[in-house]
Design an enzyme around this catalytic site. Structure first.
Site, mmCIF file in Angstrom:
data_model
loop_
_atom_site.group_PDB
_atom_site.id
_atom_site.type_symbol
_atom_site.label_atom_id
_atom_site.label_comp_id
_atom_site.label_asym_id
_atom_site.label_seq_id
_atom_site.Cartn_x
_atom_site.Cartn_y
_atom_site.Cartn_z
ATOM 1 N N GLU A 139 -19.330 -6.295 9.904
ATOM 2 C CA GLU A 139 -20.297 -5.615 10.751
ATOM 3 C C GLU A 139 -21.340 -6.568 11.317
ATOM 4 O O GLU A 139 -21.765 -6.420 12.470
ATOM 5 C CB GLU A 139 -20.991 -4.501 9.959
ATOM 6 N N LYS A 164 0.843 -1.187 0.000
ATOM 7 C CA LYS A 164 0.000 0.000 0.000
ATOM 8 C C LYS A 164 0.885 1.246 0.000
ATOM 9 O O LYS A 164 1.842 1.343 0.769
ATOM 10 C CB LYS A 164 -0.923 -0.004 1.227
ATOM 11 N N ARG A 206 -25.238 -2.915 7.099
ATOM 12 C CA ARG A 206 -24.896 -4.318 6.847
ATOM 13 C C ARG A 206 -25.202 -5.223 8.033
ATOM 14 O O ARG A 206 -25.363 -6.418 7.867
ATOM 15 C CB ARG A 206 -23.410 -4.428 6.507
#
Length: 617
Positions: free
Chosen positions: A355, A269, A383
Site C-alpha cells: 500500500e 492453495k 499502511r
C-alpha cells in the site's frame, strides 16, 4: 454430517501429536483437511489458504513445542487448521460469528496465537522481536523458545517483510521463516518477486525438487539467493504437502540451526478439495457451501454491491477520459478493479501487498498528468498513511482515493473495520473527503473525483449490498463542499455522513409516531464542510446531531469546531455527535456491530429523545 476423524479425535493440543508415528501424522493431516472443509462449509470464511498449509501445520506442531515455541501465521487466515490442533476444535463452528472464534490469529483467544495478523507481512518483524526478547531474558506467558514465522498467501510481496529480513540478517538471531509459496495471494500474485521465487524451482516438478532432499548443509552450500544475501540460510524448495520430507527436515533445522533460516515450502492453495483447487481465487473466502459440490449458499441480493457500483461508475468515466487509471494493492477482485483491468489492462496496476508503494506510485502518476484512482480498503490504507501525507497531500497532487469497506464490516471483525479513515484523511490540509449515502450518491462521487484536479480527493463506501435506490445513467459532478437537506422538520436536525442515512430515515419515522419530525440532511462532505448548511441547521433548530460510521476525531469533531468558532453554542444550541465507540468491536453481523456501536435506528431515536428530555411535544 461431520467427517470421521479417528486419529484427529485423539488430538486436543499439539503435544498430543508427538505420540504418533510419521505415517500416522500423515493420516492426521488428511483428517484435518476434511475437518477444515466441514467447518468452513458451515461457517463460511477463508478456505483455500488453510487447506494449503494442512501438512505444514501438522509438521510444525509435531516438531516444535508450542506455545513455548512461537508459531506466527501471516496472513492469519491460514490458521484454521492451527486452531483445530490447539484446543479450539469444539468451538470452530463459531468461527467469524458473534462471540465466536476470530477468523484470524488473536492473542486474546489463545496462548497458541502469540501474535495477531489479519493483514499481512508482519510475521518476520514479530519473530525477530520474540527472538531478541528471548535472548535478553524476556518473560511471557507460555515461555520463550524458538520462533517460527509462516509467511504466505502473497505476504512476501510487502516491503515490511524485507525490512525485517534486513534487520534479522544483521542481528543473526536464531529464528525460522517458513515461506509458504502457493503462487497466490487473494488473486494471482504479481511482480518480480513472484517471478524470482518461481525461478528457484522452475524446471523441476515438486517431486523432483523434493528428491534433492534439502538440508541445512545443502542450503548453506547453495548460496546466491536474495535471502542468503540478506543473511539467512536458505533451505528448499520443498514440497509442502510431503510430510515424509518435511518432518525430518524440520527436526534437523530445529536441532542444528544457529542463526536465521528461511525454509522455502511450495504448496497448493485449496489442496485436497477439488472446487478450491479449481478456483483458488473464488475459494479464498467463501460463504457457506455444499461440501459435495462446492456450491456456495449466497443470499440473493436485492441491490448491487457498493463495490460493483464503484467499478461500473469508474469504467464509465474511464471510457470518456483516457487519462484515468487505477491502482490496487493485491485486491483487484475485492475492489472491483478486475473489471477495469479487463477493459483497460494498460491503465490498471496491481502493486501487490504494498500500500505504501501504491500510494506514492499513484502520486507520481498524478504528477505525470494522469488521473489515478487508488482503490484500497479503509483498514489497509492505514499502511500508506505516511505516503498520503507526504507524497500526496503536501504536494497537493490529485490522487483519487476510493476507500472501500468503510465502517463496520461484519465477520472479519475489528482488524478489517474501516473506522478511522474519516479522521485521518479529513485532518489533512487540502484533502477533500466524501462519503456516499447510497449507490446513486456513490456514482456522483466517482464522477466528482474524476473531474477534480485541484488536489487529493477521497470517497468512502461500505462493504456489501447497497440500498436499492434507482441508479442514474451517469454520475454527475457534485459541487465541492455542499450537502443536501433530505427532509425539512423542526426542533431537531439530524446531519448524517455516509450510509447511516437509511437508519436516520427509519429513526425519523419512529420519531414521527411520537409527534417529532426532525430535519434530515446528508452532509456528503466531511471536508470541506458545508458551512452554510450547517450554520443554517444550527440556527433553525434546538438540537443538532451528527452521525458517521467512523471514530471520534472525524466529521462530528469538525462540525463541533465550526460551531465553536462561530459562537453557536453561546446561542443555546444543543449539539451531539454519534460516532463509533472508543473500542474495537469484535466480529458479528453488521447490524449487530452497529447495535454495539449504538448507531441503528432505535438508538438514534433514543438519542433524540434523551436530548429532548423525553419530551415528544
Amino acid at each position: 454430517m461431520k467427517p470421521q476423524t479417528p486419529l484427529l479425535d485423539q488430538v486436543t493440543l499439539p503435544e498430543d501429536l508427538k505420540r504418533f508415528s510419521d505415517p500416522e501424522l500423515a493420516q492426521i493431516a488428511d483428517e484435518l483437511r476434511v475437518e477444515t472443509i466441514s467447518v468452513v462449509s458451515e461457517t463460511g470464511g477463508h478456505l483455500g489458504a488453510g487447506l494449503g498449509v494442512v501438512e505444514l501445520t501438522v509438521a510444525l506442531h509435531a516438531v516444535f513445542e508450542a506455545p513455548r515455541d512461537k508459531i506466527i501465521w501471516d496472513v492469519g487466515h491460514q490458521s484454521y487448521p492451527h486452531k483445530i490442533l490447539t484446543g479450539r476444535r469444539a468451538r470452530m463452528r463459531s468461527l467469524r460469528q458473534q462471540d465466536g472464534l476470530s477468523g484470524f490469529t488473536k492473542r486474546s483467544e489463545s496462548l497458541f496465537d502469540p501474535f495477531g495478523a489479519a493483514h499481512s507481512s508482519t510475521s518476520i518483524s514479530a519473530a525477530l522481536g520474540f527472538a531478541v526478547a528471548r535472548d535478553l531474558g524476556g518473560v511471557c506467558e507460555g515461555g520463550l523458545g524458538d520462533v517460527v514465522a509462516v509467511i504466505g498467501d502473497g505476504a512476501i510481496t510487502a516491503g515490511m517483510a524485507y525490512e525485517a529480513m534486513n534487520n534479522a540478517g544483521h542481528l543473526k538471531k536464531r529464528l525460522f521463516v517458513v515461506l509458504n509459496d502457493n503462487d497466490m495471494s487473494i488473486a494471482p500474485p504479481v511482480g518480480a518477486m513472484r517471478e524470482y521465487l518461481a525461478g528457484l524451482y522452475e524446471g523441476d516438478t515438486l517431486q523432483g525438487a523434493a528428491a534433492q532432499a534439502p538440508s541445512l548443509d545443502a542450503g548453506r552450500a547453495a548460496g546466491g539467493t536474495v535471502f542468503e544475501n540478506l543473511g539467512f540460510t536458505y533451505v528448499g524448495p520443498i514440497d509442502g504437502h510431503n510430510l515424509a520430507q518435511m518432518l525430518p527436515l524440520l527436526r534437523e533445522l530445529k536441532e542444528r540451526a544457529t542463526g536465521p533460516v528461511l525454509l522455502h515450502v511450495v504448496t497448493q492453495k485449496g489442496k485436497g478439495y477439488k472446487p478450491a483447487e479449481a478456483a483458488p481465487d473464488k475459494a479464498h473466502a467463501t460463504a457457506k457451501f455444499d461440501v459435495s459440490t462446492g456450491k456456495q449458499h449466497k443470499a440473493q441480493a436485492n441491490a448491487p454491491s457498493y463495490t460493483a457500483v464503484f467499478a461500473q461508475a469508474l469504467l464509465q468515466e474511464a471510457e470518456a477520459d483516457s487519462r484515468i487509471c487505477a491502482v490496487t494493492a493485491a485486491m483487484p477482485d475485492g475492489t472491483g478493479l478486475n473489471l477495469f483491468a479487463e477493459r483497460f489492462p494498460s491503465r490498471c496496476f496491481d502493486v501487490a501487498i504494498a500500500e505504501q508503494h501504491g500510494v506514492t506510485f499513484a502520486a507520481a502518476l498524478a504528477a505525470g498528468g494522469m488521473k489515478p484512482f487508488c482503490a484500497i480498503y479503509s483498514t489497509f490504507l492505514q499502511r500508506g498513511y505516511d505516503q498520503v501525507v507526504h507524497d500526496v497531500a503536501i504536494q497537493r497532487l490529485p490522487v483519487r482515493f476510493a476507500i472501500d469497506r468503510a465502517g463496520l464490516v461484519g465477520a472479519d471483525g475489528a482488524t478489517h473495520a474501516g473506522s478511522f479513515d474519516i479522521a485521518f484523511m479529513a485532518n489533512l490540509p487540502g484533502m477533500v473527503v466524501m462519503a456516499a449515502a447510497d449507490e446513486a450518491e456513490l456514482k456522483h462521487m466517482v464522477a466528482t473525483a474524476a473531474a477534480y484536479d485541484e488536489g487529493p480527493i477521497a470517497f468512502r463506501y461500505p462493504r456489501g449490498e447497497a440500498v436499492g435506490v434507482e441508479l442514474p445513467e451517469r454520475g454527475r459532478v457534485l459541487e465541492i463542499g455542499k450537502g443536501r437537506v433530505v427532509q425539512a422538520g423542526a426542533r431537531v436536525a439530524l446531519l448524517s455522513l455516509g450510509t447511516r442515512l437509511e437508519e436516520v430515515r427509519r429513526a425519523a419515522e419512529r420519531l414521527a409516531a411520537r409527534g417529532i419530525r426532525p430535519t434530515i440532511a446528508d452532509a456528503r462532505f466531511a471536508k470541506p464542510l458545508d458551512r452554510e448548511m450547517i450554520l443554517d441547521l444550527a440556527a433553525r433548530h434546538e438540537v443538532l446531531i451528527t452521525l458517521e460510521e467512523g471514530a471520534v476525531g472525524g466529521f462530528g469533531s469538525h462540525v463541533a469546531q465550526l460551531l465553536a468558532e462561530e459562537g453557536v453554542f453561546d446561542q443555546g444550541l444543543t449539539y451531539r455527535s454519534m460516532v463509533l465507540p472508543d473500542v474495537f468491536i469484535d466480529q458479528a453481523s453488521p447490524k449487530a456491530m452497529y447495535d454495539v456501536a449504538a448507531m441503528n435506528a432505535e438508538q438514534i431515536e433514543a438519542k433524540v429523545l434523551d436530548v429532548l428530555g423525553g419530551d415528544p411535544v
